[in-house]
Design a protein around this motif. Structure first.
Motif, PDB file in Angstrom:
ATOM      1  N   GLN A  12     -10.332  -4.048   5.955  1.00  0.00           N
ATOM      2  CA  GLN A  12      -9.871  -2.709   6.312  1.00  0.00           C
ATOM      3  C   GLN A  12      -8.379  -2.650   6.654  1.00  0.00           C
ATOM      4  OE1 GLN A  12     -11.934  -0.107   5.992  1.00  0.00           O
ATOM      5  NE2 GLN A  12     -13.336  -1.624   5.177  1.00  0.00           N
ATOM      6  N   ARG A  13      -7.685  -3.796   6.700  1.00  0.00           N
ATOM      7  CA  ARG A  13      -6.271  -3.762   7.069  1.00  0.00           C
ATOM      8  C   ARG A  13      -5.475  -2.925   6.081  1.00  0.00           C
ATOM      9  NH1 ARG A  13      -4.905  -8.782   6.223  1.00  0.00           N
ATOM     10  NH2 ARG A  13      -3.363  -8.500   4.607  1.00  0.00           N
ATOM     11  N   LYS A  14      -4.599  -2.056   6.605  1.00  0.00           N
ATOM     12  CA  LYS A  14      -3.780  -1.199   5.762  1.00  0.00           C
ATOM     13  C   LYS A  14      -2.392  -1.796   5.581  1.00  0.00           C
ATOM     14  CE  LYS A  14      -6.195   3.053   7.062  1.00  0.00           C
ATOM     15  NZ  LYS A  14      -6.058   4.425   7.624  1.00  0.00           N
ATOM     16  N   THR A  15      -1.668  -1.292   4.594  1.00  0.00           N
ATOM     17  CA  THR A  15      -0.321  -1.776   4.318  1.00  0.00           C
ATOM     18  C   THR A  15       0.688  -0.971   5.131  1.00  0.00           C
ATOM     19  OG1 THR A  15      -0.935  -2.411   2.070  1.00  0.00           O
ATOM     20  CG2 THR A  15       1.410  -2.131   2.529  1.00  0.00           C
ATOM     21  N   TRP A 137       1.092  -9.187   4.685  1.00  0.00           N
ATOM     22  CA  TRP A 137       1.531  -7.838   5.031  1.00  0.00           C
ATOM     23  C   TRP A 137       0.852  -6.727   4.237  1.00  0.00           C
ATOM     24  CZ3 TRP A 137       4.769  -6.459   8.993  1.00  0.00           C
ATOM     25  CH2 TRP A 137       5.442  -7.503   9.654  1.00  0.00           C
ATOM     26  N   PHE A 138       0.207  -7.061   3.121  1.00  0.00           N
ATOM     27  CA  PHE A 138      -0.394  -6.016   2.282  1.00  0.00           C
ATOM     28  C   PHE A 138      -1.910  -6.012   2.425  1.00  0.00           C
ATOM     29  CE2 PHE A 138       3.759  -6.356   0.442  1.00  0.00           C
ATOM     30  CZ  PHE A 138       4.038  -5.085  -0.034  1.00  0.00           C
ATOM     31  N   ALA A 139      -2.489  -4.823   2.261  1.00  0.00           N
ATOM     32  CA  ALA A 139      -3.939  -4.704   2.259  1.00  0.00           C
ATOM     33  C   ALA A 139      -4.519  -5.535   1.114  1.00  0.00           C
ATOM     34  CB  ALA A 139      -4.341  -3.234   2.090  1.00  0.00           C
ATOM     35  N   PRO A 140      -5.645  -6.209   1.319  1.00  0.00           N
ATOM     36  CA  PRO A 140      -6.191  -7.106   0.299  1.00  0.00           C
ATOM     37  C   PRO A 140      -6.383  -6.457  -1.064  1.00  0.00           C
ATOM     38  CG  PRO A 140      -7.300  -7.467   2.376  1.00  0.00           C
ATOM     39  CD  PRO A 140      -6.400  -6.280   2.587  1.00  0.00           C
ATOM     40  N   ALA A 141      -6.748  -5.171  -1.094  1.00  0.00           N
ATOM     41  CA  ALA A 141      -6.955  -4.505  -2.383  1.00  0.00           C
ATOM     42  C   ALA A 141      -5.656  -4.405  -3.174  1.00  0.00           C
ATOM     43  CB  ALA A 141      -7.549  -3.120  -2.175  1.00  0.00           C
ATOM     44  N   ARG A 142      -4.521  -4.423  -2.475  1.00  0.00           N
ATOM     45  CA  ARG A 142      -3.228  -4.321  -3.150  1.00  0.00           C
ATOM     46  C   ARG A 142      -2.673  -5.678  -3.577  1.00  0.00           C
ATOM     47  NH1 ARG A 142      -0.214   0.431  -2.651  1.00  0.00           N
ATOM     48  NH2 ARG A 142      -1.055   2.009  -1.235  1.00  0.00           N
ATOM     49  N   VAL A 143      -3.182  -6.746  -2.992  1.00  0.00           N
ATOM     50  CA  VAL A 143      -2.563  -8.058  -3.180  1.00  0.00           C
ATOM     51  C   VAL A 143      -2.471  -8.490  -4.643  1.00  0.00           C
ATOM     52  CG1 VAL A 143      -2.834 -10.527  -2.716  1.00  0.00           C
ATOM     53  CG2 VAL A 143      -3.002  -8.879  -0.854  1.00  0.00           C
ATOM     54  N   PRO A 144      -3.539  -8.399  -5.467  1.00  0.00           N
ATOM     55  CA  PRO A 144      -3.398  -8.864  -6.851  1.00  0.00           C
ATOM     56  C   PRO A 144      -2.310  -8.131  -7.638  1.00  0.00           C
ATOM     57  CG  PRO A 144      -5.723  -8.591  -6.286  1.00  0.00           C
ATOM     58  CD  PRO A 144      -4.920  -7.975  -5.175  1.00  0.00           C
ATOM     59  N   VAL A 145      -2.213  -6.803  -7.442  1.00  0.00           N
ATOM     60  CA  VAL A 145      -1.206  -6.037  -8.185  1.00  0.00           C
ATOM     61  C   VAL A 145       0.195  -6.336  -7.672  1.00  0.00           C
ATOM     62  CG1 VAL A 145      -0.415  -3.732  -8.802  1.00  0.00           C
ATOM     63  CG2 VAL A 145      -2.875  -4.217  -8.720  1.00  0.00           C
ATOM     64  N   VAL A 146       0.371  -6.391  -6.339  1.00  0.00           N
ATOM     65  CA  VAL A 146       1.694  -6.682  -5.785  1.00  0.00           C
ATOM     66  C   VAL A 146       2.121  -8.100  -6.163  1.00  0.00           C
ATOM     67  CG1 VAL A 146       3.049  -6.876  -3.662  1.00  0.00           C
ATOM     68  CG2 VAL A 146       1.373  -5.044  -3.899  1.00  0.00           C
ATOM     69  N   ALA A 147       1.174  -9.032  -6.178  1.00  0.00           N
ATOM     70  CA  ALA A 147       1.506 -10.398  -6.587  1.00  0.00           C
ATOM     71  C   ALA A 147       1.979 -10.431  -8.037  1.00  0.00           C
ATOM     72  CB  ALA A 147       0.298 -11.313  -6.394  1.00  0.00           C
ATOM     73  N   GLN A 148       1.326  -9.645  -8.900  1.00  0.00           N
ATOM     74  CA  GLN A 148       1.765  -9.577 -10.293  1.00  0.00           C
ATOM     75  C   GLN A 148       3.166  -8.977 -10.391  1.00  0.00           C
ATOM     76  OE1 GLN A 148       0.828 -10.605 -13.148  1.00  0.00           O
ATOM     77  NE2 GLN A 148      -1.249 -11.340 -12.825  1.00  0.00           N
ATOM     78  N   VAL A 277       6.042  -5.741 -18.295  1.00  0.00           N
ATOM     79  CA  VAL A 277       5.103  -4.691 -18.697  1.00  0.00           C
ATOM     80  C   VAL A 277       3.658  -5.159 -18.555  1.00  0.00           C
ATOM     81  CG1 VAL A 277       4.299  -3.305 -20.643  1.00  0.00           C
ATOM     82  CG2 VAL A 277       6.763  -3.581 -20.239  1.00  0.00           C
ATOM     83  N   ALA A 278       3.383  -6.398 -18.975  1.00  0.00           N
ATOM     84  CA  ALA A 278       2.007  -6.890 -18.973  1.00  0.00           C
ATOM     85  C   ALA A 278       1.497  -7.216 -17.579  1.00  0.00           C
ATOM     86  CB  ALA A 278       1.900  -8.136 -19.859  1.00  0.00           C
ATOM     87  N   GLY A 279       2.393  -7.667 -16.693  1.00  0.00           N
ATOM     88  CA  GLY A 279       1.962  -8.140 -15.384  1.00  0.00           C
ATOM     89  C   GLY A 279       1.142  -7.136 -14.588  1.00  0.00           C
ATOM     90  N   PRO A 280       1.618  -5.898 -14.390  1.00  0.00           N
ATOM     91  CA  PRO A 280       0.829  -4.940 -13.612  1.00  0.00           C
ATOM     92  C   PRO A 280      -0.541  -4.639 -14.219  1.00  0.00           C
ATOM     93  CG  PRO A 280       3.111  -4.216 -13.793  1.00  0.00           C
ATOM     94  CD  PRO A 280       2.961  -5.385 -14.708  1.00  0.00           C
ATOM     95  N   TYR A 281      -0.624  -4.599 -15.543  1.00  0.00           N
ATOM     96  CA  TYR A 281      -1.926  -4.356 -16.177  1.00  0.00           C
ATOM     97  C   TYR A 281      -2.888  -5.499 -15.908  1.00  0.00           C
ATOM     98  CZ  TYR A 281       0.075  -0.382 -18.685  1.00  0.00           C
ATOM     99  OH  TYR A 281       0.660   0.823 -18.995  1.00  0.00           O
ATOM    100  N   ILE A 282      -2.376  -6.730 -15.996  1.00  0.00           N
ATOM    101  CA  ILE A 282      -3.231  -7.881 -15.701  1.00  0.00           C
ATOM    102  C   ILE A 282      -3.644  -7.855 -14.235  1.00  0.00           C
ATOM    103  CG2 ILE A 282      -3.264 -10.406 -15.538  1.00  0.00           C
ATOM    104  CD1 ILE A 282      -1.553 -10.484 -18.061  1.00  0.00           C
ATOM    105  N   GLY A 283      -2.701  -7.486 -13.346  1.00  0.00           N
ATOM    106  CA  GLY A 283      -3.036  -7.389 -11.934  1.00  0.00           C
ATOM    107  C   GLY A 283      -4.137  -6.368 -11.670  1.00  0.00           C
ATOM    108  N   ARG A 284      -4.056  -5.229 -12.349  1.00  0.00           N
ATOM    109  CA  ARG A 284      -5.090  -4.204 -12.160  1.00  0.00           C
ATOM    110  C   ARG A 284      -6.446  -4.693 -12.680  1.00  0.00           C
ATOM    111  NH1 ARG A 284      -0.816  -0.653 -14.087  1.00  0.00           N
ATOM    112  NH2 ARG A 284       0.095   0.480 -12.322  1.00  0.00           N
ATOM    113  N   LEU A 285      -6.432  -5.394 -13.803  1.00  0.00           N
ATOM    114  CA  LEU A 285      -7.692  -5.933 -14.327  1.00  0.00           C
ATOM    115  C   LEU A 285      -8.323  -6.914 -13.348  1.00  0.00           C
ATOM    116  CD1 LEU A 285      -6.807  -6.523 -18.097  1.00  0.00           C
ATOM    117  CD2 LEU A 285      -8.438  -4.859 -17.181  1.00  0.00           C
ATOM    118  N   VAL A 286      -7.486  -7.759 -12.735  1.00  0.00           N
ATOM    119  CA  VAL A 286      -7.997  -8.723 -11.754  1.00  0.00           C
ATOM    120  C   VAL A 286      -8.553  -7.996 -10.543  1.00  0.00           C
ATOM    121  CG1 VAL A 286      -7.319 -10.552 -10.149  1.00  0.00           C
ATOM    122  CG2 VAL A 286      -6.505 -10.607 -12.505  1.00  0.00           C
TER     123      VAL A 286
END
Length: 435
Positions: A12-15, A137-148, A277-286
């Motif tokens: 539940q942690r928010k960003t 620092w980021f909410a877990p749901a955001r981590v894969p996309v921000v990491a990408q 370009v590809a990174g954010p799409y792959i992050g969203r898929l993950v």
């Protein structure tokens, strides 16, 4: 007792808004690190004349750099868990600045190799520390996309080395180019010290571990099948992208395919754009399909290998459209390799994230350094004198088949083990063909 996250956990942690500021500084540090990492790859003829080096010797520069980078990943990961990302990022930036200053003055192979070792040591401290900021620092749901986004924005550093650094190299000269890179490293180090913060008070923190606890955490991270699955995923997706970007892509396009240097530089820039370009799409898929991550890894490997097979089967020079497709497919490996870090995060408790991330990051570096060295050895054996021929490059690039075979076998084996572990912890996910 800390409990590892599972792919179905929802925290539940928010960003907090400050997270984006800290991430921005971290990204700036990573952009500079990629500039430092790839700076030697654009020297080409200048390095040959300055150091009197053959293809094998030039490959050794990058191999030593990657060997140091890979060898430090686990110690750096353990140190990250202990001292936090702020000091790690600042220290890494200043180390890289020192290495580039040494390279600016280097006129002999031993001194230049020493400079690349120092650069590699600072580089090793940067990326996983920036990921530490993202995870804390980021909410877990955001981590894969921000990491990408972190990984792909960092590739702007390669654009900086391919265009302004190369322009300085061909204009004012060697000392001005690497001296400017050193100055940038100092600036980033000061910025990191001034702005960055370690994890917020509410985040999970670990006490300073004893040597025995460090060894225990390292063994626990390695024994976790998800960590090893992350290592092999990183290994098999990243090695060909790193080999192309760090050492042999530019020479291959110019000497192996007969391209003009300006056109080859344009393709390397396209390589970076494709990453971004590809990174954010792959992050969203993950993020949306965490139980299908390994299939995404294997799909990227298949696309990459297929593009190389067609290109190498085509008698050189290959048509421009085919080389564009090759570059786009190879570029997928860089954002694809980020999936390995997601395994490290989700299969380990917070106190082991640094160690697990270091293990994963070592995988891609080992794959790249082995491939770079093998390509250089084959080029030396197949080329007359120091001239790289198209046929020599065709033979040299086939060494990737061996590395792909080893990497895919590692992914398949550790995926089975990770699924067994997940079945024990989370039976419903396992029945959905998790990982």
């Amino acid at each position: 007792m800390q409990i590892a996250q599972t792919p179905r956990e929802v925290e539940q942690r928010k960003t907090a808004p400050i997270a984006w500021v800290l991430w921005g500084v971290g990204v700036a540090a990573y952009v500079a690190a990629i500039l430092h990492r790839t700076s030697f790859g654009v020297t080409g003829e200048e390095a040959l004349h300055r150091f009197g080096a053959s293809a094998g010797v030039l490959a050794t520069f990058t191999v030593v750099q990657l060997l140091v980078y890979a060898g430090l990943q686990i110690p750096v990961g353990l140190l990250l868990d202990r001292v936090g990302p702020r000091r790690m990022i600042a220290g890494g930036a200043l180390l890289m600045a020192a290495g580039q200053a040494l390279m600016a003055a280097a006129t002999s192979v031993p001194l230049a190799v020493t400079a690349r070792v120092v650069v590699a040591a600072g580089d090793a401290m940067t990326f996983i520390s920036v990921l530490g900021i993202v995870g804390a620092w980021f909410a877990p749901a955001r981590v894969p996309v921000v990491a990408q986004f972190t990984g792909v924005l960092g590739q702007l550093g390669q654009v900086l080395s391919a265009i302004p650094l190369a322009a300085l190299l061909h204009g004012p000269g060697w000392g001005a180019a690497f001296g400017s890179a050193a100055a940038l490293g100092v600036l980033v180090g000061v910025l990191a010290l001034a702005v960055l913060r370690d994890p917020p008070r509410g985040a999970a923190r670990t006490e300073s571990p004893t040597p025995r606890q460090i060894g225990r955490d390292l063994r626990a991270a390695w024994r976790q099948p998800g960590t090893r699955l992350g290592l092999w995923s990183h290994f098999v997706t990243q090695f060909t992208a790193n080999t192309f970007a760090l050492m042999w892509g530019y020479p291959y396009l110019v000497s192996g395919q007969g391209m003009e240097p300006a056109t080859a530089s344009t393709l390397l820039t396209l390589f970076v754009v494709a990453n971004m370009v590809a990174g954010p799409y792959i992050g969203r898929l993950v993020a949306r399909h965490p139980l299908r991550r390994s299939w995404l890894v294997l799909g990227i490997v298949g696309v990459n290998a297929g593009a190389w097979a067609v290109t190498l089967a085509w008698p050189p020079p290959a048509p421009a459209w085919l080389l564009v497709i090759l570059v786009l497919c190879v570029a997928l490996g860089a954002p694809g390799s980020m999936i390995g870090f997601d395994y490290a995060r989700t299969f380990n408790p917070p106190g082991r994230h640094g160690a697990a991330t270091g293990i994963v990051n070592a995988g891609g570096s080992i794959g790249a350094l082995v491939t770079i060295l093998l390509v250089g050895v084959v080029l030396d054996a197949a080329s007359p004198g120091r001239e790289y021929t198209p046929e020599a490059f065709r033979a040299a690039w086939t060494v990737q088949l061996l590395v792909w075979t080893i990497g895919v076998a590692g992914v398949l084996r550790t995926r089975r083990l990770a699924r067994r572990e997940l079945a024990r912890r989370e039976p419903l996910a396992a029945r959905s063909s998790a990982t």
